[in-house]
Structure formats: C-alpha cells, structure tokens
Scaffold this active site. Structure first.
Site, PDB file in Angstrom:
ATOM      1  N   HIS A 368       0.798  -1.224   0.000  1.00 23.15           N
ATOM      2  CA  HIS A 368       0.000   0.000   0.000  1.00 23.15           C
ATOM      3  C   HIS A 368       0.824   1.264   0.000  1.00 23.15           C
ATOM      4  O   HIS A 368       0.371   2.297  -0.482  1.00 23.15           O
ATOM      5  CB  HIS A 368      -1.051  -0.048   1.103  1.00 23.15           C
ATOM      6  CG  HIS A 368      -2.169  -0.945   0.674  1.00 23.15           C
ATOM      7  ND1 HIS A 368      -2.192  -2.269   1.012  1.00 23.15           N
ATOM      8  CD2 HIS A 368      -3.217  -0.723  -0.146  1.00 23.15           C
ATOM      9  CE1 HIS A 368      -3.239  -2.825   0.424  1.00 23.15           C
ATOM     10  NE2 HIS A 368      -3.881  -1.915  -0.281  1.00 23.15           N
ATOM     11  N   ARG A 475     -10.466   3.997  -3.288  1.00 25.63           N
ATOM     12  CA  ARG A 475     -10.169   3.184  -2.091  1.00 25.63           C
ATOM     13  C   ARG A 475     -10.510   4.003  -0.849  1.00 25.63           C
ATOM     14  O   ARG A 475      -9.680   4.728  -0.324  1.00 25.63           O
ATOM     15  CB  ARG A 475      -8.693   2.804  -2.066  1.00 25.63           C
ATOM     16  CG  ARG A 475      -8.252   1.819  -3.141  1.00 25.63           C
ATOM     17  CD  ARG A 475      -6.777   1.480  -2.942  1.00 25.63           C
ATOM     18  NE  ARG A 475      -6.368   0.306  -3.681  1.00 25.63           N
ATOM     19  CZ  ARG A 475      -5.753   0.331  -4.862  1.00 25.63           C
ATOM     20  NH1 ARG A 475      -5.477   1.463  -5.458  1.00 25.63           N
ATOM     21  NH2 ARG A 475      -5.403  -0.794  -5.461  1.00 25.63           N
ATOM     22  N   ARG A 511     -15.369   2.217  -3.352  1.00 24.94           N
ATOM     23  CA  ARG A 511     -15.331   0.870  -2.799  1.00 24.94           C
ATOM     24  C   ARG A 511     -15.544   0.975  -1.295  1.00 24.94           C
ATOM     25  O   ARG A 511     -14.916   1.803  -0.634  1.00 24.94           O
ATOM     26  CB  ARG A 511     -13.978   0.225  -3.081  1.00 24.94           C
ATOM     27  CG  ARG A 511     -13.873  -1.152  -2.429  1.00 24.94           C
ATOM     28  CD  ARG A 511     -12.631  -1.873  -2.840  1.00 24.94           C
ATOM     29  NE  ARG A 511     -11.432  -1.273  -2.266  1.00 24.94           N
ATOM     30  CZ  ARG A 511     -10.208  -1.698  -2.529  1.00 24.94           C
ATOM     31  NH1 ARG A 511     -10.026  -2.684  -3.399  1.00 24.94           N
ATOM     32  NH2 ARG A 511      -9.163  -1.138  -1.973  1.00 24.94           N
ATOM     33  N   GLU A 610     -12.384 -10.795  -6.853  1.00 22.47           N
ATOM     34  CA  GLU A 610     -10.993 -10.964  -6.416  1.00 22.47           C
ATOM     35  C   GLU A 610     -10.805 -12.180  -5.514  1.00 22.47           C
ATOM     36  O   GLU A 610      -9.686 -12.507  -5.156  1.00 22.47           O
ATOM     37  CB  GLU A 610     -10.471  -9.686  -5.737  1.00 22.47           C
ATOM     38  CG  GLU A 610     -11.324  -9.168  -4.598  1.00 22.47           C
ATOM     39  CD  GLU A 610     -10.775  -7.865  -3.992  1.00 22.47           C
ATOM     40  OE1 GLU A 610      -9.650  -7.466  -4.286  1.00 22.47           O
ATOM     41  OE2 GLU A 610     -11.522  -7.263  -3.196  1.00 22.47           O
ATOM     42  N   ASN A 633      -5.029  -7.743  -8.239  1.00 20.33           N
ATOM     43  CA  ASN A 633      -3.967  -7.900  -7.226  1.00 20.33           C
ATOM     44  C   ASN A 633      -4.300  -9.056  -6.295  1.00 20.33           C
ATOM     45  O   ASN A 633      -3.501  -9.947  -6.066  1.00 20.33           O
ATOM     46  CB  ASN A 633      -3.809  -6.636  -6.381  1.00 20.33           C
ATOM     47  CG  ASN A 633      -3.507  -5.418  -7.213  1.00 20.33           C
ATOM     48  OD1 ASN A 633      -3.042  -5.537  -8.338  1.00 20.33           O
ATOM     49  ND2 ASN A 633      -3.783  -4.241  -6.676  1.00 20.33           N
ATOM     50  N   ASP A 634      -5.503  -9.015  -5.756  1.00 24.04           N
ATOM     51  CA  ASP A 634      -5.899 -10.088  -4.850  1.00 24.04           C
ATOM     52  C   ASP A 634      -6.231 -11.364  -5.603  1.00 24.04           C
ATOM     53  O   ASP A 634      -5.888 -12.460  -5.171  1.00 24.04           O
ATOM     54  CB  ASP A 634      -7.082  -9.650  -3.975  1.00 24.04           C
ATOM     55  CG  ASP A 634      -6.603  -8.859  -2.769  1.00 24.04           C
ATOM     56  OD1 ASP A 634      -5.659  -9.323  -2.107  1.00 24.04           O
ATOM     57  OD2 ASP A 634      -7.146  -7.771  -2.505  1.00 24.04           O
ATOM     58  N   ARG A 644       0.931 -11.392  -2.110  1.00 27.28           N
ATOM     59  CA  ARG A 644       1.245 -10.292  -3.031  1.00 27.28           C
ATOM     60  C   ARG A 644       2.344  -9.369  -2.512  1.00 27.28           C
ATOM     61  O   ARG A 644       2.950  -8.636  -3.269  1.00 27.28           O
ATOM     62  CB  ARG A 644      -0.023  -9.482  -3.355  1.00 27.28           C
ATOM     63  CG  ARG A 644      -0.625  -8.794  -2.153  1.00 27.28           C
ATOM     64  CD  ARG A 644      -2.015  -8.263  -2.460  1.00 27.28           C
ATOM     65  NE  ARG A 644      -2.026  -6.836  -2.744  1.00 27.28           N
ATOM     66  CZ  ARG A 644      -3.134  -6.109  -2.857  1.00 27.28           C
ATOM     67  NH1 ARG A 644      -4.329  -6.686  -2.743  1.00 27.28           N
ATOM     68  NH2 ARG A 644      -3.066  -4.834  -3.123  1.00 27.28           N
ATOM     69  N   CYS A 681      -9.424  -3.241 -12.111  1.00 30.82           N
ATOM     70  CA  CYS A 681      -8.789  -2.126 -11.412  1.00 30.82           C
ATOM     71  C   CYS A 681      -7.526  -2.499 -10.649  1.00 30.82           C
ATOM     72  O   CYS A 681      -7.035  -1.736  -9.837  1.00 30.82           O
ATOM     73  CB  CYS A 681      -9.780  -1.453 -10.468  1.00 30.82           C
ATOM     74  SG  CYS A 681     -10.409  -2.559  -9.189  1.00 30.82           S
TER      75      CYS A 681
HETATM   76  C1  PEP Z   1      -7.047  -5.547  -6.121  1.00 29.27           C
HETATM   77  O1  PEP Z   1      -7.037  -6.405  -5.237  1.00 29.27           O
HETATM   78  O2  PEP Z   1      -6.706  -5.777  -7.283  1.00 29.27           O
HETATM   79  C2  PEP Z   1      -7.489  -4.167  -5.846  1.00 29.27           C
HETATM   80  C3  PEP Z   1      -7.696  -3.330  -6.831  1.00 29.27           C
HETATM   81  O3  PEP Z   1      -7.638  -3.764  -4.575  1.00 29.27           O
HETATM   82  P1  PEP Z   1      -6.500  -3.565  -3.487  1.00 29.27           P
HETATM   83  O4  PEP Z   1      -5.195  -3.454  -4.216  1.00 29.27           O
HETATM   84  O5  PEP Z   1      -6.829  -2.312  -2.744  1.00 29.27           O
HETATM   85  O6  PEP Z   1      -6.593  -4.777  -2.650  1.00 29.27           O
HETATM   86 MG    MG Z   2      -8.112  -6.197  -3.407  1.00 31.66          MG
END
Ligand code: PEP
Ligand code: MG
Length: 754
Positions: A368, A475, A511, A610, A633-634, A644, A681
């Site tokens: 993050h 976010r 979100r 996700e 990402n998740d 990750r 996203c």
């Molecule tokens: C993801 O998981 O791809 C996402 C966009 O959310 P975050 O990165 O905030 O978990």
């Molecule tokens: Mg996510």
C-alpha cells in the site's frame, strides 16, 4: 606502557578544555595528539584523516617527524592504518613490523617503534580517520588503554566533523563505501525520474555534546532515558496486538530483549563513568556495533544489529530531543526519502512539494505504500537491499523509476546523461499530455474506457490532468488510514461530496471499506491472525460489524444526493455476501428517505471479483449486480496462493500466464453473456503490455494509477483490437509459464508502444 595514572576522566577533562578553546582545527589536533601521548605515556600519537580518493593523510603527530605531516599518506586498506580504516577495527600489536600489512614510511622515522595501538575514528558508523599511539618497547596494550583510545577517537571525530575539516570529510562522503558511486537496482513501484539528495526517513542521530561536566548528572540522565526507552517499547508491544503475525511477534520480542540487555546497559554505564555524557556513552558503545554491522555478512545477525542500532537511535533521540522521522523535521528541497520500509500513512506525512522520490529496501509493487506513492505521483523504487547502509543524508542521488535504477553519488558523466534523460522524459510526458483530450479508441474503432484509481483528496486533480473517463476505484480506506480515529459520518459525507463535485459528472466508483490484512487502522483493534490476507477483512468485517459499514453507506448516500452513486464491495466470496451488503444499503436508503434527505437519483451496486470462489458463481451473481470489477492484485494472490507483498515471491508467477488470462477471459465471457459492465482495477491495468492483453481478451474498461493513463492510451491508439484477439486466444491453451514474450513480439511487429 603504564598509564600515566591520570585515567580517562582527566584526559576527557583536558580534551574538553581544548575543544572549548578558540583555535583552528589543526592546532586543536596538534594539542590533542600531545595530550593523548602524555596521558597514555606513549612516545608517538598520530591522527590520520580520510581525504578525497580514500587517502588517509597524517594530519597531526606527536613523536613522528613533523615534516611528514600532510605528506605521509596511505590508501584505505594499505598498511596498518589503512587496514584499520578499511576494517573499521582496532589493531593492538607488540611487534608492528611483523604484521603482514605493515608498510614502512621512511619520512616518518617510525622504524624505532615496536608496539602499535590504532583505532578507527568513527562517526555514525563510518570511518573518517585513524588514531594511533606507538611505543619503542615491545608490549601489548591493556584493555583499558584500548578503551581510552577509542573514547578519545570519538571526541576526535567530533573535532574533525565540526571544524574546517567538516567540508573535506563531507566531500569525500566519509568512508570508502560512502565515497564511491554505486548503482543499484530494484523494482519500480511508481514511475518517474528524479534527481535530488538523500533524506533518511529515520535519521541517524549523532550526539553533539560528548564530554560530561558532571558525571553524576549524566548517570541520572542515562538511567532516565533507559526507563523511557523501556516504556516506549512496552507501549509499542501493547499497541500492536492487532494483526500481529508470528514474524512480527519475533521482531517485537527482539526489540524488548535489547531494551533490557544487561551487557549493553553495563557498557553504557561504564562509558559514562569514564567521563562521557549520556549521549556520548550511547554513541561510544554504538559506534562499535555499527562498524561490526557493516562488516557482518550473515543477514540474520546483520538484521539483529540493525535492531540494536534502532534501539540506540531511540535512546539518542530521547537524550537529544530529536524528531523521530524526517517527515516531522524541516524537509530540504529535492528530497529523496530512503527507508527500510514505511507505511502508507508515513509517506503521506511528507511535504509533497519537496518530495521528489521514495526508495525502500523492502516494499513490493502491490504494497500500500507503493499504491500511495503512485497516488501522489512520486517516483518510487522498492526491493533495494543494502541501500540504507550505503547512503548518508545529503548524498546526491538519481532515481530512475522508469527502469528501476538508483545511482548513489553519481559521477558527473552519469549526471549529464540523466539531465538528458529527464528532458526526454519530460518530452514524453508532454506527448501524453497532448493525448489528454483524445478518446482512447483502438485503430479498429473499439472505445476503451480508461479510469484512474484514487483514494485521497490529493488524487483529484489527476482526474482532469490525465483526461481519464472517471474514477474506477476509489479506495475509501485510505482516508481512514491517515486519521487517528474513525471519521464521523459528517466528515465522511463531506469527503465523498468533495470527490463527486471534483469529478464534475464523471463516474466515481466508491469501494466500501477494505480494511484488515495489510491495511490496518491504528485505532481498530482485532485479534492476531495467522493469515491476515485470508482473514477477517473487507466485506467480512462489514457484515459482522454492520454499524461501521452502515455509517459509511449513509455518508455515501447523503453525499450523492441528486447524483448517480456507484458503490462496490471488496472480497465478495459468495453471492449471499453481496445480497446481505445490498440489503444494508437498502436499509440506509430507507432510513434517509424516511427523514426526507435528498437521495441519489440512481444507486448502482457492484462486486469486486478478487476471491476465486465467486468466479464459479458468476451466473448467479451477475443478474443481481449493476457492474463488476476485477481486483487482479488479490485475485492473482489467491489464484497462485502467493502472497502479493512477499519479497521472495515477487515476480515468481506472471500476470500474463495462460492460467490468469484464461480466468479473466472466462469472467469477460460471463459478463458479456449477462450484459453486465466489467472493469479491471488491479495494478495490471496500468502496465501497457498487460493492459494490451486485457483488451485482447475483451476487457473494455480498466482503471489504473493516474500516471499510467498516458502510456496506456498511447498503446490503445496504436492497437488493432481484432487482430490482437485473434493472436492471443490460441495462446491461452499453451502450457507455458507466460506469454509475455509473444505479446512483446506482437507489439514490436505492429509498432505498438508498450
Ligand atoms: C485488487 O485487489 O486488485 C485491488 C484493486 O484492490 P486492493 O489493491 O486495494 O486490494
Ligand atoms: Mg483487493
């Protein structure tokens, strides 16, 4: 050599008198050499200072020939003096000439001296000179003598670093590792190029006042500081029960162990008894540890020494009233922040107008802090082992976060090359800016919706600057993360309203809170989890503790009065969860309606895709939602069972693998069948080649960091979508690790900028 009987206390007292005098550095050094020789009953005492090019120059001597001063020089690593500097270690020899490193310097007349005791002059762990005493008789110096000489060397370090010599030592950058230029590589977290000067996130604290006026007073100061340090450590441990992993626990336990380490305390107390101030004593003991740390090859032991160094820094801060991180001090212009790692909120503490780039030893791209760096538009590179030890505050540094290169103390040649690269980069950015108002349409007429990811008010200007179609992912948790307590409903409403107003009618997808896992709120305490990424997080918390979720929904509904409100839920694992969340939104809508509040003219609810399980429930989910958004990402982390943020796993699996792309294709297919809007996203969307693959699979809307919009649009404009789809589909059934190479070749053949 028998000590004169004056002892270290008397020596320190005399040194203090010399330090207080008005003389120039040279005269002071001469006086100090004389004093040490007399105090230690040595026939020779010499001070060598590290000069440009790694040369150790004889700067002052008592006993050697005066004409050798400023003339005798040894390279670092050469002779006994050079060895001490290089190894940052003491040499105690009864027959100096028999040592293999001995080098005879005829101009000094030192051939008549047999015994030799030399110590490095260290400042903040770096060697800046060498202090030597010699005697004719062949003898071994005692431990007390070694100790006395090391303490004196520390005081000398202060004289050297604060007088006219400061310029010289600063120019050379202090010791050899710190003189040389270095090129390091890491992983790009946020693109860009920056030239500036190092600011250590956690500055090394250097004690200024070293010699005690009153030893009892200093003893009290040291004991008080130790008590405060222990209190700090206990608070730290008590505060972090939230989200403590096994590894985290281990770190905290080590910290606690150091705070109570008897050996460490004893050495500091003894140092105060010799006549040092409390901070002088901490510094004296720590200098040895730091020097050993730099020579330590075992990464585990090195890490432990870092922990001890961290404790010593805390003690020094307590004793000298210095701030904890550079963010709270006065930030110079063109600052490049260097840290082991930091949280997203810590990065936000810095003054954006002076911050040019961020370099982190540890962080990975989907962490993050990386996401916040991209949101701020600050170039950032992660995964650069060893960087913190290699740099000092003020070092010139170049950050090339277009290809992950860092140049520490670059040569003039590299600097020139970069000045050119910066111009080119600016030209490319200007080219992207020209594309701003051009719609992202492929050469065969497919409109691709390009959106930005955001999470803070600082992101808003990017919406207009980048020419994006909207905010594909807002976010909301980032606002919560930078606060000290839960924002009240009114505060949340104002925040969301500001965003909707700034978007000027362009769609914004909020979100709902995605907290837990690595997104901790300092004020929200939960139990320790073995597996926080798969733990109590996101929508799971919302459904179990609906008060928090409902408050947020109420704020969003209120803020979007008269407008279209788009909300999506993170980590939807089954249809049931979506339905329960939808019900809660409906309750809030009814609540506001009953009180006559202005409501959104339309409410669109979506789910993030996700968690893999939901991929097999799309036929049931899609008819219930207004839109879906793939959180790659998740999704990738769970598909590959690969954390990750884990530095060892970074890059192990590829987003452009047939497996991942087949899953995405399957989701696209279902969304088309059910005629539901689909967006992606995750970080994939901001990488032109990965975005290209997504478009080939039929994704028509993507959302990314604002800085990625230009490069991605430029790719879209050069792309023939139908041709790409035909090329990519057969590749999905290949057994390969990745099809990246094929896609790169496709881009090259078709002149698509990626
Ligand atoms: C993801 O998981 O791809 C996402 C966009 O959310 P975050 O990165 O905030 O978990
Ligand atoms: Mg996510």
């Amino acid at each position: 050599m028998a000590t004169s009987g004056l002892g270290p206390r008397v020596l320190l007292k005399r040194l203090r008198e010399v330090m207080a005098g008005p003389e120039a550095t040279q005269i002071r050094l001469d006086k100090i050499a004389k004093l040490i020789a007399a105090n230690m009953v040595a026939e020779v005492c010499s001070v060598y200072v590290l000069r440009e090019g790694g040369w150790l120059e004889l700067y002052a001597t008592e006993g050697l020939r005066a004409e050798a001063v400023h003339l005798s020089k040894l390279k670092t690593g050469e002779g006994l003096v050079g060895t001490i500097a290089k190894e940052a270690t003491l040499l105690n020899l009864s027959a100096a000439r028999e040592h293999p490193a001995f080098k005879y310097l005829p101009e000094t007349g030192e051939e008549i001296y047999n015994s030799f005791l030399g110590v490095p002059i260290l400042r903040a762990g770096h060697t800046i000179g060498v202090l030597v005493v010699q005697n004719r008789t062949s003898r071994h110096y005692s431990e007390e003598e070694e100790e006395a000489l090391q303490t004196t060397a520390m005081v000398l370090a202060e004289v050297i670093a604060s007088g006219e010599l400061a310029e010289v030592t600063r120019d050379v950058g202090v010791d050899v590792a710190h003189v040389k230029s270095h090129q390091l590589t890491g992983d790009v977290l946020a693109e860009g190029i920056a030239l500036g000067h190092v600011v250590l996130h956690e500055p090394r604290v250097v004690a200024g006042n070293l010699i005690a006026e009153s030893i009892p007073d200093e003893q009290v100061r040291l004991e008080e500081a130790i008590d405060q340090l222990r209190e700090q450590v206990e608070t730290l441990i008590a505060r972090t029960e939230f989200g403590r992993s096994g590894e985290h626990d281990e770190v905290l336990e080590t910290i606690r162990m150091f705070a109570y380490d008897r050996g460490w305390m004893r050495r500091m107390r003894e140092a105060v008894e010799t006549g040092l101030t409390a901070e002088g004593a901490v510094e004296r003991v720590q200098s040895d540890v730091r020097a050993r740390m730099q020579r330590q090859a075992d990464p585990y032991l090195r890490e432990r020494m870092h922990d001890l160094d961290d404790m010593a820094n805390r003690l020094l801060r307590l004793l000298t009233d210095q701030t904890e991180t550079a963010a709270h001090g006065d930030l110079p212009r063109d600052s490049i922040i260097v840290a082991h790692n930091m949280g997203p909120a810590e990065l936000l503490d810095y003054d954006r107008s002076k911050l040019r780039a961020v370099l982190l030893e540890e962080a990975a791209g989907t962490s993050h802090v990386a996401i916040v760096a991209r949101a701020l538009g600050v170039p950032a590179i992660g995964q650069i082992p060893g960087l913190v030890d290699l740099v000092d505050t003020g070092d010139p540094i170049i950050v090339d976060a277009s290809n992950g290169e860092v140049h520490v103390r670059p040569s003039a040649h590299i600097e020139d090359a970069y000045a050119e690269k910066v111009r080119l980069y600016a030209r490319r950015q200007a080219k992207y800016a020209k594309l701003r108002d051009k719609p992202a349409v492929t050469r065969d007429g497919e409109k691709i919706s390009l959106n930005i990811n955001a999470g803070l008010l600082v992101d808003l200007p990017h919406l207009a600057d980048s020419g994006a179609d909207g905010i594909g992912l807002y976010r909301t948790e980032l606002q919560f993360m930078v606060l000290q307590s839960f924002p009240r409903q009114g505060e949340q409403t104002r925040h969301y309203r500001t965003i909707l107003e700034a978007a000027k009618g362009r769609p914004v997808v909020f979100r709902s809170l995605d907290i837990g896992s690595d997104k901790m709120l300092p004020y929200f305490h939960t139990q320790r989890e073995e597996n926080p990424a798969m733990g109590w997080r996101a929508l799971r918390i919302a459904l179990d503790r609906p008060a928090l979720f409902r408050l947020q929904m109420r704020a969003l509904l209120d803020a979007a009065g008269g407008k279209v409100l788009r909300v999506m839920f993170p980590m939807v694992a089954e249809v049931e969860e979506f339905l329960r969340a939808r019900q809660l939104v409906e309750k809030e809508r009814a609540f506001l309606a009953a009180r006559g509040h202005g409501l959104p003219k339309q409410i669109k609810l979506g789910a993030m895709i996700e968690v893999p399980s939901i991929v097999w429930q799309l036929d049931q989910l899609l008819p219930m939602v207004d839109f879906v958004s793939i959180g790659s990402n998740d999704l990738l982390q769970f598909l590959y069972a690969s954390d990750r943020g884990h530095p060892r796993l970074f890059g192990r699996y590829d987003a452009l693998s047939p497996a991942v792309l087949s899953v995405i294709r399957q989701i696209v297919d279902k969304a088309e069948t059910h005629d539901v809007a689909l967006n992606l996203c995750g970080e994939m969307a901001g990488n032109p080649i990965e975005a290209m693959a997504l478009i080939g699979l039929g994704v028509k809307s993507i959302s990314m960091a604002p800085a990625a919009v230009g490069p991605v649009k430029s790719m879209v404009l050069a792309l023939n979508k139908a041709m790409l789809s035909e090329f990519i589909m057969p590749l999905l059934s290949r057994p390969d690790h990745s099809i990246r190479g094929d896609l790169e070749q496709f881009a090259k053949t078709n002149a698509i900028p990626i």
